[in-house]
Design a protein around this motif. Structure first.
Motif, mmCIF file in Angstrom:
data_model
loop_
_atom_site.group_PDB
_atom_site.id
_atom_site.type_symbol
_atom_site.label_atom_id
_atom_site.label_comp_id
_atom_site.label_asym_id
_atom_site.label_seq_id
_atom_site.Cartn_x
_atom_site.Cartn_y
_atom_site.Cartn_z
ATOM 1 N N ILE A 186 0.812 -1.224 0.000
ATOM 2 C CA ILE A 186 0.000 0.000 0.000
ATOM 3 C C ILE A 186 0.841 1.267 0.000
ATOM 4 O O ILE A 186 0.312 2.364 -0.188
ATOM 5 N N GLY A 187 2.162 1.152 0.215
ATOM 6 C CA GLY A 187 3.037 2.316 0.185
ATOM 7 C C GLY A 187 3.197 2.949 1.553
ATOM 8 O O GLY A 187 2.357 2.796 2.444
ATOM 9 N N ASP A 188 4.299 3.699 1.709
ATOM 10 C CA ASP A 188 4.629 4.268 3.012
ATOM 11 C C ASP A 188 3.591 5.260 3.517
ATOM 12 O O ASP A 188 3.257 5.267 4.712
ATOM 13 N N ASP A 189 3.076 6.124 2.646
ATOM 14 C CA ASP A 189 2.122 7.133 3.113
ATOM 15 C C ASP A 189 0.902 6.483 3.748
ATOM 16 O O ASP A 189 0.484 6.846 4.854
ATOM 17 N N ALA A 190 0.323 5.517 3.048
ATOM 18 C CA ALA A 190 -0.867 4.846 3.572
ATOM 19 C C ALA A 190 -0.526 4.004 4.796
ATOM 20 O O ALA A 190 -1.294 3.959 5.767
ATOM 21 N N PHE A 191 0.636 3.351 4.791
ATOM 22 C CA PHE A 191 0.992 2.467 5.896
ATOM 23 C C PHE A 191 1.185 3.238 7.200
ATOM 24 O O PHE A 191 0.659 2.845 8.250
ATOM 25 N N PHE A 192 1.938 4.325 7.138
ATOM 26 C CA PHE A 192 2.183 5.064 8.379
ATOM 27 C C PHE A 192 0.958 5.850 8.832
ATOM 28 O O PHE A 192 0.776 6.082 10.030
ATOM 29 N N LEU A 222 -8.396 -4.436 11.420
ATOM 30 C CA LEU A 222 -7.194 -3.972 10.728
ATOM 31 C C LEU A 222 -7.382 -4.045 9.215
ATOM 32 O O LEU A 222 -7.018 -3.109 8.485
ATOM 33 N N ILE A 223 -7.956 -5.141 8.739
ATOM 34 C CA ILE A 223 -8.158 -5.286 7.300
ATOM 35 C C ILE A 223 -9.077 -4.184 6.782
ATOM 36 O O ILE A 223 -8.810 -3.546 5.759
ATOM 37 N N ARG A 224 -10.168 -3.961 7.491
ATOM 38 C CA ARG A 224 -11.106 -2.932 7.050
ATOM 39 C C ARG A 224 -10.461 -1.558 7.019
ATOM 40 O O ARG A 224 -10.653 -0.777 6.080
ATOM 41 N N LEU A 225 -9.682 -1.232 8.067
ATOM 42 C CA LEU A 225 -9.043 0.077 8.107
ATOM 43 C C LEU A 225 -7.987 0.202 7.010
ATOM 44 O O LEU A 225 -7.893 1.246 6.348
ATOM 45 N N ALA A 226 -7.199 -0.841 6.792
ATOM 46 C CA ALA A 226 -6.186 -0.802 5.740
ATOM 47 C C ALA A 226 -6.824 -0.640 4.369
ATOM 48 O O ALA A 226 -6.315 0.104 3.510
ATOM 49 N N GLU A 227 -7.954 -1.296 4.128
ATOM 50 C CA GLU A 227 -8.637 -1.149 2.844
ATOM 51 C C GLU A 227 -9.266 0.231 2.708
ATOM 52 O O GLU A 227 -9.288 0.812 1.614
ATOM 53 N N GLU A 228 -9.764 0.752 3.814
ATOM 54 C CA GLU A 228 -10.350 2.103 3.792
ATOM 55 C C GLU A 228 -9.298 3.147 3.425
ATOM 56 O O GLU A 228 -9.554 4.063 2.637
ATOM 57 N N ILE A 229 -8.103 3.015 3.984
ATOM 58 C CA ILE A 229 -7.047 3.988 3.746
ATOM 59 C C ILE A 229 -6.418 3.811 2.372
ATOM 60 O O ILE A 229 -6.123 4.789 1.664
ATOM 61 N N SER A 230 -6.207 2.571 1.955
ATOM 62 C CA SER A 230 -5.486 2.308 0.698
ATOM 63 C C SER A 230 -6.392 2.202 -0.521
ATOM 64 O O SER A 230 -5.898 2.273 -1.654
ATOM 65 N N HIS A 231 -7.696 2.004 -0.301
ATOM 66 C CA HIS A 231 -8.645 1.792 -1.406
ATOM 67 C C HIS A 231 -8.236 0.581 -2.248
ATOM 68 O O HIS A 231 -8.342 0.597 -3.477
ATOM 69 N N ARG A 232 -7.790 -0.476 -1.567
ATOM 70 C CA ARG A 232 -7.365 -1.693 -2.255
ATOM 71 C C ARG A 232 -8.011 -2.902 -1.605
ATOM 72 O O ARG A 232 -8.327 -2.890 -0.405
ATOM 73 N N ASP A 233 -8.174 -3.948 -2.381
ATOM 74 C CA ASP A 233 -8.646 -5.226 -1.867
ATOM 75 C C ASP A 233 -7.434 -5.964 -1.292
ATOM 76 O O ASP A 233 -6.548 -6.390 -2.037
ATOM 77 N N LEU A 234 -7.419 -6.121 0.019
ATOM 78 C CA LEU A 234 -6.262 -6.721 0.682
ATOM 79 C C LEU A 234 -6.537 -8.133 1.183
ATOM 80 O O LEU A 234 -5.711 -8.720 1.879
ATOM 81 N N GLN A 235 -7.696 -8.676 0.817
ATOM 82 C CA GLN A 235 -8.044 -10.016 1.274
ATOM 83 C C GLN A 235 -6.993 -11.047 0.869
ATOM 84 O O GLN A 235 -6.578 -11.866 1.708
ATOM 85 N N PRO A 236 -6.518 -11.086 -0.361
ATOM 86 C CA PRO A 236 -5.515 -12.106 -0.714
ATOM 87 C C PRO A 236 -4.235 -12.001 0.112
ATOM 88 O O PRO A 236 -3.642 -13.014 0.486
ATOM 89 N N LEU A 237 -3.802 -10.777 0.401
ATOM 90 C CA LEU A 237 -2.573 -10.596 1.180
ATOM 91 C C LEU A 237 -2.732 -11.201 2.571
ATOM 92 O O LEU A 237 -1.885 -11.990 3.025
ATOM 93 N N PHE A 238 -3.800 -10.850 3.272
ATOM 94 C CA PHE A 238 -3.964 -11.332 4.640
ATOM 95 C C PHE A 238 -4.277 -12.833 4.669
ATOM 96 O O PHE A 238 -3.860 -13.529 5.597
ATOM 97 N N GLN A 239 -4.989 -13.318 3.662
ATOM 98 C CA GLN A 239 -5.240 -14.765 3.596
ATOM 99 C C GLN A 239 -3.926 -15.523 3.484
ATOM 100 O O GLN A 239 -3.704 -16.532 4.178
ATOM 101 N N ALA A 240 -3.042 -15.044 2.630
ATOM 102 C CA ALA A 240 -1.770 -15.737 2.411
ATOM 103 C C ALA A 240 -0.851 -15.639 3.625
ATOM 104 O O ALA A 240 -0.198 -16.623 3.994
ATOM 105 N N TRP A 241 -0.797 -14.459 4.245
ATOM 106 C CA TRP A 241 0.190 -14.236 5.296
ATOM 107 C C TRP A 241 -0.286 -14.618 6.693
ATOM 108 O O TRP A 241 0.543 -14.922 7.563
ATOM 109 N N LEU A 242 -1.589 -14.634 6.911
ATOM 110 C CA LEU A 242 -2.091 -14.941 8.261
ATOM 111 C C LEU A 242 -2.770 -16.295 8.375
ATOM 112 O O LEU A 242 -2.700 -16.932 9.421
ATOM 113 N N TYR A 243 -3.455 -16.735 7.313
ATOM 114 C CA TYR A 243 -4.330 -17.885 7.446
ATOM 115 C C TYR A 243 -3.968 -19.040 6.540
ATOM 116 O O TYR A 243 -4.793 -19.908 6.273
ATOM 117 N N THR A 244 -2.724 -19.054 6.090
ATOM 118 C CA THR A 244 -2.210 -20.167 5.286
ATOM 119 C C THR A 244 -0.943 -20.678 5.949
ATOM 120 O O THR A 244 -0.016 -19.911 6.203
#
Length: 472
Positions: A418-424, A444-466
């Motif tokens: 999502i880039g440094d601006d959105a992350f920080f 966290l997922i909802r807030l990250a998607e709200e700030i970045s305007h991106r679908d982050l489901q694949p990222l969190f599925q891969a890194w947290l639930y696999t």
């Protein structure tokens, strides 16, 4: 992402509104009491329990405040105590439970009237003289005394009330508060605290929060009073009793109170200065400091670890810079913003570990990406990748590789995506929006998607639930 989609992502367990599933109970020391309470009537359990600690907590009432009067003698390690619990009934309570596996109970009253009670394992059932109506404020007083003993769990280690050579220290994570006071040990039931600690004169007593005036002395004993005025989960409550050198200064108007056992060789000033530096740096990254004081305590025990007890972490031995940064970051991530469920412990440890990486990045060490790359080189077949960071299981909830390091890697992957601006912005908004509350990974997922305007489901599925090495 909708609530339904987020629930599906995390196998219906990460959202704060999701139903918890059953899990093996924690091992509790066997205790018994001679007073037996009748078992009929409402006891208050209304919501799903924590999946890792299903015996803990009761959602039929909301604790507002704990007032803990603790009279402790280091020579014998005997404790005489009275806990006063102020709470509000959420439903009709003909009886209710507390978590308690401490010394023998002498008396319990509810609103000043004698109450019957029964102890069974870690649960204390209290039967008031008359049922408590929904919305009613009530006060429970429990008088007890004896020698508290810690929990020594094969998977989670030593925790709770731990006697030391010159006193005692409490390290409650995850469910050790019950070893020394009756408690509603539910992450969701935060409360404020008053600690009134009486010891032989010359012995020092510390706790969370701020001291209230000078200790009062008389008849060879001294009482120190401390208050934590911000909501606190019970696993973060702390007392430390013994011989300490105490240092007090101000950091940007906030008291910095540290204590150091003089029996430990080394520099007793490092913890004080390192804490101040870490908290000041944390403000620049995570937003305003959430409590009214800061500090730390170094007290040798048999625990072998540090713990982020609210406003004043406890260290088993003199910490290095990274350890101070880690425990200081927890004041934001874990203490102020607390998981709803223990399976989301990565929200504590992943963020605090990532704070270490950020500190190194800005203080002459490797960048967070370089640290990530070194860990990502771990072969796919290594045990490093074989558990789920977002649900490691009760016995693996403190697994350093899975929860701490891979939790931090998840955040670095999110930052890269999502880039440094959105992350920080996310780091600061997380702490501002959920200050003093409880959260789940879905928040966290909802807030990250709200700030970045991106679908982050694949990222969190891969890194947290696999339970496998994510592809990149």
């Amino acid at each position: 992402m909708t609530s339904r989609e987020c629930a599906a992502l995390a196998l219906s367990v990460t959202c704060a509104t999701a139903l918890f599933t059953a899990a093996p109970a924690s091992t509790a020391p066997a205790t018994a009491a001679p007073v037996v309470a009748p078992l009929g009537g409402d006891q208050g359990q209304t919501r799903a329990r924590d999946p890792y600690f299903p015996l803990s907590g009761n959602q039929g009432y909301d604790v507002q405040h704990y007032d803990l009067g603790l009279d402790f003698t280091p020579a014998s390690h005997e404790l005489a105590a009275e806990a006063t619990i102020t709470a509000r009934a959420e439903r009709r309570l003909a009886r209710f439970t507390l978590d308690y596996s401490g010394p023998p109970i002498q008396r319990i009253t509810v609103d000043g009237r004698e109450a019957a009670y029964r102890r069974e394992g870690q649960k204390l059932t209290v039967v008031p003289a008359e049922a408590l109506r929904p919305g009613r404020d009530f006060t429970v007083q429990v008088r007890y005394g004896g020698r508290p003993e810690p929990i020594n769990d094969p998977a989670l280690g030593l925790y709770g009330w731990i006697n030391t050579d010159d006193g005692a220290v409490t390290l409650n994570e995850p469910d050790g508060a019950r070893t020394w006071y009756p408690v509603n040990d539910d992450l969701r039931d935060k409360a404020t605290y008053t600690f009134r600690i009486t010891t032989p004169t010359g012995v020092t007593a510390l706790a969370n929060g701020e001291p209230q005036g000078r200790p009062r002395a008389g008849n060879g004993r001294t009482t120190a009073t401390w208050t934590m005025a911000k909501p606190m989960a019970s696993y973060l409550a702390m007392v430390a009793i013994g011989n300490f050198d105490v240092t007090r200064t101000q950091v940007d108007g906030i008291p910095n109170i540290t204590a150091y056992d003089p029996a430990i060789p080394g520099d007793d000033s490092f913890l004080h200065s390192a804490t101040a530096a870490a908290e000041q740096w944390g403000v620049t990254k995570f937003g305003r400091y959430p409590f009214d004081s800061m500090g730390g305590v170094i007290d040798p025990s048999d625990a072998g670890y540090a713990l982020e007890t609210q406003s004043r972490p406890v260290y088993d031995s003199p910490p290095d810079e990274s350890a101070v940064v880690h425990e200081s970051a927890h004041q934001w991530f874990g203490d102020s913003v607390t998981p709803t469920s223990w399976q989301d412990i990565w929200l504590n440890e992943g963020f605090a570990t990532y704070a270490e990486w950020l500190w190194q990045e800005e203080h002459g060490g490797p960048s967070a990406q370089e640290t990530f790359d070194g860990l990502y080189a771990t072969p796919a077949g290594d045990p490093f990748w074989q558990l789920k960071t977002g649900d490691p299981g009760r016995d693996e909830m403190f697994n350093y590789d899975v929860v701490y390091l891979r939790g931090a890697m998840t955040l670095q992957e999110l930052r890269s995506t999502i880039g440094d601006d959105a992350f920080f912005r996310l780091l600061r908004e997380w702490n501002e929006r959920y200050r003093y509350g409880n959260v789940g990974t879905c928040d966290l997922i909802r807030l990250a998607e709200e700030i970045s305007h991106r679908d982050l489901q694949p990222l969190f599925q891969a890194w947290l639930y696999t339970a496998a090495k994510p592809a990149r």
